[in-house]
Scaffold this motif. Sequence first.
Motif, PDB file in Angstrom:
ATOM      1  N   SER A 260       0.828  -1.213   0.000  1.00 35.65           N
ATOM      2  CA  SER A 260       0.000   0.000   0.000  1.00 35.65           C
ATOM      3  C   SER A 260       0.858   1.257   0.000  1.00 35.65           C
ATOM      4  N   GLU A 261       1.945   1.256   0.770  1.00 33.20           N
ATOM      5  CA  GLU A 261       2.848   2.410   0.786  1.00 33.20           C
ATOM      6  C   GLU A 261       3.525   2.597  -0.569  1.00 33.20           C
ATOM      7  N   LEU A 262       3.877   1.498  -1.195  1.00 30.80           N
ATOM      8  CA  LEU A 262       4.482   1.525  -2.528  1.00 30.80           C
ATOM      9  C   LEU A 262       3.520   2.153  -3.537  1.00 30.80           C
ATOM     10  N   VAL A 263       2.281   1.714  -3.495  1.00 28.21           N
ATOM     11  CA  VAL A 263       1.244   2.230  -4.403  1.00 28.21           C
ATOM     12  C   VAL A 263       1.007   3.718  -4.135  1.00 28.21           C
ATOM     13  N   SER A 264       0.956   4.101  -2.865  1.00 27.33           N
ATOM     14  CA  SER A 264       0.717   5.484  -2.494  1.00 27.33           C
ATOM     15  C   SER A 264       1.840   6.394  -2.983  1.00 27.33           C
ATOM     16  N   LEU A 265       3.084   5.973  -2.809  1.00 27.15           N
ATOM     17  CA  LEU A 265       4.231   6.752  -3.280  1.00 27.15           C
ATOM     18  C   LEU A 265       4.193   6.895  -4.795  1.00 27.15           C
ATOM     19  N   HIS A 266       3.859   5.825  -5.471  1.00 29.33           N
ATOM     20  CA  HIS A 266       3.778   5.858  -6.934  1.00 29.33           C
ATOM     21  C   HIS A 266       2.710   6.860  -7.396  1.00 29.33           C
ATOM     22  N   ALA A 267       1.572   6.841  -6.732  1.00 32.47           N
ATOM     23  CA  ALA A 267       0.476   7.746  -7.103  1.00 32.47           C
ATOM     24  C   ALA A 267       0.854   9.206  -6.871  1.00 32.47           C
ATOM     25  N   ARG A 268       1.609   9.476  -5.809  1.00 38.26           N
ATOM     26  CA  ARG A 268       2.015  10.855  -5.508  1.00 38.26           C
ATOM     27  C   ARG A 268       3.110  11.349  -6.440  1.00 38.26           C
ATOM     28  N   SER A 269       4.054  10.480  -6.764  1.00 43.93           N
ATOM     29  CA  SER A 269       5.260  10.897  -7.480  1.00 43.93           C
ATOM     30  C   SER A 269       5.175  10.732  -8.994  1.00 43.93           C
ATOM     31  N   ARG A 270       4.343   9.824  -9.458  1.00 45.90           N
ATOM     32  CA  ARG A 270       4.095   9.572 -10.872  1.00 45.90           C
ATOM     33  C   ARG A 270       5.338   9.216 -11.697  1.00 45.90           C
ATOM     34  N   PRO A 271       6.220   8.361 -11.192  1.00 41.75           N
ATOM     35  CA  PRO A 271       7.302   7.863 -12.037  1.00 41.75           C
ATOM     36  C   PRO A 271       6.742   6.764 -12.946  1.00 41.75           C
ATOM     37  N   LEU A 272       7.589   6.226 -13.805  1.00 40.03           N
ATOM     38  CA  LEU A 272       7.137   5.091 -14.619  1.00 40.03           C
ATOM     39  C   LEU A 272       7.147   3.805 -13.808  1.00 40.03           C
ATOM     40  N   VAL A 273       8.071   3.727 -12.860  1.00 35.95           N
ATOM     41  CA  VAL A 273       8.187   2.521 -12.031  1.00 35.95           C
ATOM     42  C   VAL A 273       8.515   2.931 -10.598  1.00 35.95           C
ATOM     43  N   THR A 274       7.882   2.262  -9.629  1.00 33.15           N
ATOM     44  CA  THR A 274       8.217   2.424  -8.219  1.00 33.15           C
ATOM     45  C   THR A 274       8.516   1.046  -7.652  1.00 33.15           C
ATOM     46  N   LEU A 275       9.686   0.889  -7.051  1.00 32.32           N
ATOM     47  CA  LEU A 275      10.149  -0.424  -6.600  1.00 32.32           C
ATOM     48  C   LEU A 275      10.417  -0.436  -5.105  1.00 32.32           C
ATOM     49  N   ALA A 276      10.213  -1.591  -4.498  1.00 32.81           N
ATOM     50  CA  ALA A 276      10.564  -1.764  -3.094  1.00 32.81           C
ATOM     51  C   ALA A 276      12.084  -1.819  -2.969  1.00 32.81           C
ATOM     52  N   LEU A 277      12.580  -1.185  -1.917  1.00 31.70           N
ATOM     53  CA  LEU A 277      14.008  -1.197  -1.607  1.00 31.70           C
ATOM     54  C   LEU A 277      14.157  -1.693  -0.179  1.00 31.70           C
ATOM     55  N   HIS A 278      14.974  -2.713  -0.005  1.00 32.22           N
ATOM     56  CA  HIS A 278      15.183  -3.280   1.327  1.00 32.22           C
ATOM     57  C   HIS A 278      16.671  -3.414   1.557  1.00 32.22           C
ATOM     58  N   GLY A 279      17.166  -2.750   2.592  1.00 34.24           N
ATOM     59  CA  GLY A 279      18.613  -2.685   2.756  1.00 34.24           C
ATOM     60  C   GLY A 279      19.168  -1.892   1.580  1.00 34.24           C
ATOM     61  N   ASN A 280      20.123  -2.467   0.879  1.00 32.10           N
ATOM     62  CA  ASN A 280      20.655  -1.835  -0.329  1.00 32.10           C
ATOM     63  C   ASN A 280      20.173  -2.542  -1.588  1.00 32.10           C
ATOM     64  N   ARG A 281      19.157  -3.371  -1.443  1.00 34.93           N
ATOM     65  CA  ARG A 281      18.729  -4.195  -2.572  1.00 34.93           C
ATOM     66  C   ARG A 281      17.375  -3.738  -3.117  1.00 34.93           C
ATOM     67  N   ILE A 282      17.359  -3.451  -4.412  1.00 35.12           N
ATOM     68  CA  ILE A 282      16.102  -3.157  -5.097  1.00 35.12           C
ATOM     69  C   ILE A 282      15.410  -4.477  -5.393  1.00 35.12           C
TER      70      ILE A 282
END
Length: 196
Positions: A101-123
């Motif tokens: 849900s946070e990923l979707v929310s960030l994508h909707a606010r920022s409008r990039p082509l892709v929004t990805l989860a980042l955990h530690g230093n790993r996409i």
Amino acid sequence: MLSAVVLSGGKSLRMGTDKASLCIAGMTMLDFQVMKLRHMHISDIMVSGHAVSDNEIKMVNDVYHGKGPLSGIYSALLNAVYDDCLVVSVDTPLIPTGLLSELVSLHARSRPLVTLALHGNRIEPLIGVYNKATLHAIKGILLSDNYSVKNLFSKVDYITYRYDGDDILFSNCNTMSDFEKIKEYIDENGTIMLFN
């Protein structure tokens, strides 16, 4: 509004059996991921690479066979009702809906082509939101000899959502040993936290 796809077309070679059909919390891993998407009130849900018996879910076949998860993403985007599509893989059942849900929310606010989860230093390229405007770039990669999902990120605008939760939540279920650890985690913690 967005669509969603569960990528479940892997060959499960290391598992030795179809991982999408393995049972956790009284249901298959595929059904478990679908239930999370429904919990998020997503109505346009697709499954890539695996048969489904639910008439409300669309099964999407790869346009480019043998080209890995990027082909599943491409085929889902072609069939998605909405311009944005949330992508999750079947073999990461511990990813909580709160993260999605946070990923979707960030994508909707920022409008990039892709929004990805980042955990530690790993996409995490198979936990993200992809827009249909990436289709042309994805097709070009799929027609090449190197069709890794990561090749897309040098060609399109993307952002990341950093999630600092427990490492185990990003566990991939590739072997039976992985599966047993995931089942044990769910047995100890229940499923409630995965739906919050």
